[in-house]
Design an enzyme around this catalytic site. Structure first.
Site, short mmCIF file in Angstrom:
data_model
loop_
_atom_site.label_atom_id
_atom_site.label_comp_id
_atom_site.label_asym_id
_atom_site.label_seq_id
_atom_site.Cartn_x
_atom_site.Cartn_y
_atom_site.Cartn_z
N ARG A 162 0.86 -1.20 0.00
CA ARG A 162 0.00 0.00 0.00
C ARG A 162 0.89 1.25 0.00
O ARG A 162 1.84 1.33 0.78
CB ARG A 162 -0.89 -0.01 1.24
CG ARG A 162 -1.84 1.17 1.38
CD ARG A 162 -2.59 1.08 2.70
NE ARG A 162 -3.42 -0.10 2.78
CZ ARG A 162 -3.76 -0.71 3.91
NH1 ARG A 162 -3.31 -0.26 5.07
NH2 ARG A 162 -4.55 -1.77 3.90
N ARG A 204 -1.25 6.29 9.86
CA ARG A 204 -1.45 5.78 8.50
C ARG A 204 -1.58 6.93 7.50
O ARG A 204 -1.34 8.09 7.81
CB ARG A 204 -2.69 4.89 8.47
CG ARG A 204 -2.68 3.70 9.45
CD ARG A 204 -1.80 2.57 8.97
NE ARG A 204 -1.92 1.38 9.81
CZ ARG A 204 -2.78 0.37 9.62
NH1 ARG A 204 -3.67 0.44 8.65
NH2 ARG A 204 -2.78 -0.68 10.42
N LYS A 253 -2.99 1.01 15.19
CA LYS A 253 -2.97 1.95 14.07
C LYS A 253 -3.60 3.28 14.47
O LYS A 253 -4.42 3.36 15.40
CB LYS A 253 -3.72 1.36 12.88
CG LYS A 253 -5.18 1.02 13.16
CD LYS A 253 -5.78 0.28 11.98
CE LYS A 253 -7.20 -0.18 12.28
NZ LYS A 253 -7.78 -0.98 11.19
N LYS A 282 -5.27 6.92 12.65
CA LYS A 282 -5.74 7.49 11.40
C LYS A 282 -6.12 8.96 11.58
O LYS A 282 -6.74 9.33 12.58
CB LYS A 282 -6.95 6.71 10.88
CG LYS A 282 -6.63 5.25 10.55
CD LYS A 282 -7.84 4.49 10.07
CE LYS A 282 -7.49 3.05 9.71
NZ LYS A 282 -8.68 2.29 9.23
N CYS A 285 -15.22 -3.19 1.54
CA CYS A 285 -13.83 -3.50 1.84
C CYS A 285 -13.35 -4.63 0.92
O CYS A 285 -14.13 -5.22 0.17
CB CYS A 285 -13.68 -3.90 3.30
SG CYS A 285 -14.44 -5.49 3.72
N CYS A 344 -8.12 -10.94 2.33
CA CYS A 344 -8.08 -10.51 3.72
C CYS A 344 -8.23 -11.71 4.65
O CYS A 344 -9.23 -12.43 4.59
CB CYS A 344 -9.19 -9.49 4.01
SG CYS A 344 -9.22 -8.98 5.74
N CYS A 352 -16.26 -8.28 7.70
CA CYS A 352 -16.13 -8.59 9.12
C CYS A 352 -16.43 -7.31 9.89
O CYS A 352 -16.64 -6.26 9.27
CB CYS A 352 -14.72 -9.12 9.43
SG CYS A 352 -13.45 -7.84 9.55
N CYS A 362 -13.43 -1.66 7.81
CA CYS A 362 -12.58 -1.04 6.80
C CYS A 362 -13.39 -0.37 5.68
O CYS A 362 -12.93 0.58 5.07
CB CYS A 362 -11.62 -2.06 6.21
SG CYS A 362 -10.44 -2.72 7.41
#
Length: 560
Positions: free
Chosen positions: A81, A150, A213, A215, A435, A441, A480, A484
């Site tokens: 990414r 991120r 993470k 954001k 997502c 994934c 899930c 995302c």
């Protein structure tokens, strides 16, 4: 065993914390992993560290049984990414991206929900060549994944404001400020010589990095196209007399949860106060340090900033922020969000430059039987007459086109029918998002991007039946509960529970300032279509003038 002190008690740290602190600046044994030709996988600890370099080790879940039975270790592959603050690519960089995707990955260019792109299916032996090729185009994947800040998002369309570029510049400023200081990326992937035996000092991340993470998003009202309140830190631009005076700063957003774990939950960021232009970077930096110092390092499911804030309380966070910044946040400045969408088709900004927002279903840029989108965008890039800007809704803007160059771009759009592709997409489809989910994934419980287009094919006739085909309902699907695809912040959200089954959530608003609520559990496709038919019928007959589906659902079914 490493420990963290919480409530005056010592608790064991998660295994990932040991890996980070022992990694010598995120180096680990990645060099050794890469040279091991007996497997396509990395050593176990390195699978965590590689995320900080912008990559995930993955496998093809469609072939997982085959890999296990035949011990086909080469079926492991990698997703890379890019770090693209605000989602900007020059035409030369797009050409490079196209070539890298064709040579090293599955060929599909995937636009993410955070205004960047990722490539899938890269074999271990191709990682270094991929990063080397990106580096030649002045692109990198540093900190695009992992327990760090991120990719920083920002309202994408320059037509949002005459001073869009000034706001947009903060995405890069924040991204650079919050980069890890280690040179390991350059040593491992680009063969740079290690300058010193001692790991570099990193005042922000130290050797622990963040608990999870982080954001950051920047919005320019009245359009909340980046879903600013879903971020750990959200900046809402305050513009007075056509001058950027600062930002309302929000903190604590995050949409992930875990099925069956009531301690986990989606949360929108709380607007804390106002910071001037000069105070902004300091305030963002110190929110990150608070999360570094107070975040949960024992349970990764409870490690995001939203949980830290709910433990400290909002007032406690503001007091700690004041202490670290040396200044107090100002009163929240008035702002209003009225939409959360992309401006499709041609639009002109105040400078006379043109922008064409292209619909890209679920962000997948490829050539298929419907449209040769990947080839068309390459042809546009080769003209050198347009930049590319990614949106938070997984679309691409063919950007910064001069009046004299517009006919050239229009000709290519028409030749490849990209203008028709965008114009003919229905309102629901244009406002939908999914997502990645299967097949790459590892967390996915159900399909998302591969299935949602087919489901929309079946929902659209139901909308037409009730006269709702032009209603811009925001629908999102995730495989899930990790969020995302930002399904908890949609008017209609589908969250995968098992293969072919989804929880149905309704009642989010159209502006991104209210989360939705679970309405039905574990529905299959037939049940989904039946229930939506019933809901749309009532909505079409009983809604108030101008009332959106999300607002109607909240009033009719959620609050009652």
């Amino acid at each position: 065993m490493a420990e963290q002190v919480k409530n005056n008690e010592k608790v064991a740290l998660s295994p990932v914390e040991r890996i980070k602190t022992a990694s010598e600046g995120l180096r680990g044994t990645l060099k050794e992993s890469l040279t091991n030709q007996l497997t396509g996988a990395l050593y176990e600890d390195d699978q965590s560290l590689i995320k900080f370099h912008g990559m995930y080790q993955q496998d093809d879940r469609d072939r997982r049984e085959e890999r296990t039975a035949k011990k086909l270790e080469w079926l492991f592959s990698y997703m890379i990414r890019l770090r693209l603050p605000g989602g900007f690519l020059s035409p030369e960089q797009w050409v490079a991206l196209h070539e890298v995707a064709g040579e090293h990955s599955t060929g599909t260019i995937k636009i993410t929900t955070r205004q960047t792109v990722q490539l899938h299916g890269i074999l271990k032996s191709h990682i270094k060549p991929t990063i080397s090729d990106f580096n030649l185009a002045k692109l990198d994947s540093i900190a695009a994944c992992g327990d760090v800040n991120r990719n920083v998002t920002c309202s994408a369309h320059p037509n949002e404001s005459e001073i869009h570029e000034q706001v947009f510049a903060f995405a890069d400023k924040i991204s650079v400020m919050a980069l890890p200081k280690t040179r390991s990326y350059y040593e491992i992937w680009l063969d740079e010589e290690k300058l010193a035996e001692k790991t570099e000092d990193d005042p922000l991340y130290q050797d622990r990095y963040l608990p999870r993470k982080f954001k950051i998003g920047i919005a320019i009202p009245p359009n909340n196209d980046v879903d600013v309140l879903t971020n750990d830190v959200g900046l809402i631009a305050v513009i007075e007399n056509n001058k950027l005076i600062g930002f309302n700063i929000a903190a604590g957003g995050g949409l992930s949860s875990t099925h069956g774990n009531p301690n986990t939950y989606a949360r929108l960021a709380t607007v804390l106060g106002f910071v001037t232009v000069e105070q902004t970077l300091k305030a963002v930096y110190e929110v990150i340090t608070i999360q570094r110092d107070y975040g949960n390092r024992s349970d990764r499911k409870l490690a995001r900033l939203k949980y830290t804030i709910d433990r400290l309380t909002v007032e406690g966070l503001k007091e700690e922020l004041k202490k670290r910044c040396g200044f107090e946040l100002g009163e929240i400045k008035p702002y209003s969000f009225t939409s959360r969408k992309d401006h499709y088709g041609w639009k002109k900004n105040h400078q006379g430059k043109w922008y064409f927002t292209l619909f890209v279903e679920n962000g997948r840029v490829l050539d298929d039987e419907q449209v040769a989108m990947k080839t068309a965008l390459l042809e546009i890039a080769k003209t050198g007459k347009a930049n590319f800007r990614f949106t938070g809704n997984q679309n691409v803007i063919i950007a910064d086109v001069l009046e004299a160059d517009k006919p050239t771009i229009e000709k290519i759009l028409k030749e490849f029918k990209l203008d028709e592709h965008t114009a003919n997409a229905g309102a629901l489809r244009k406002n939908a998002m999914a997502c990645v989910a299967f097949n790459t994934c590892p967390l996915a419980l159900a399909e998302a991007q591969r299935y949602l287009p087919t489901l929309i094919d079946k929902i659209e006739p139901i909308l037409a039946k009730h006269g709702l085909q032009d209603d811009e309902i925001i629908l999102r699907m995730t495989g899930c509960p990790n969020g995302c695809g930002r399904s908890p912040a949609a008017e209609i959200g589908f969250v995968g529970t098992a293969y072919g089954q989804y929880n149905l959530h309704i009642g989010g608003d159209r502006e991104g300032e209210r989360l939705n609520t679970k309405y039905k559990d574990s529905l299959n496709e037939e049940e989904i279509l039946t229930i939506l038919d019933e809901l749309f019928e009532v909505y079409s007959k009983e809604r108030n003038s101008g009332e959106t589906f999300g607002d109607f659902s909240q009033r009719k079914w959620i609050l009652n």
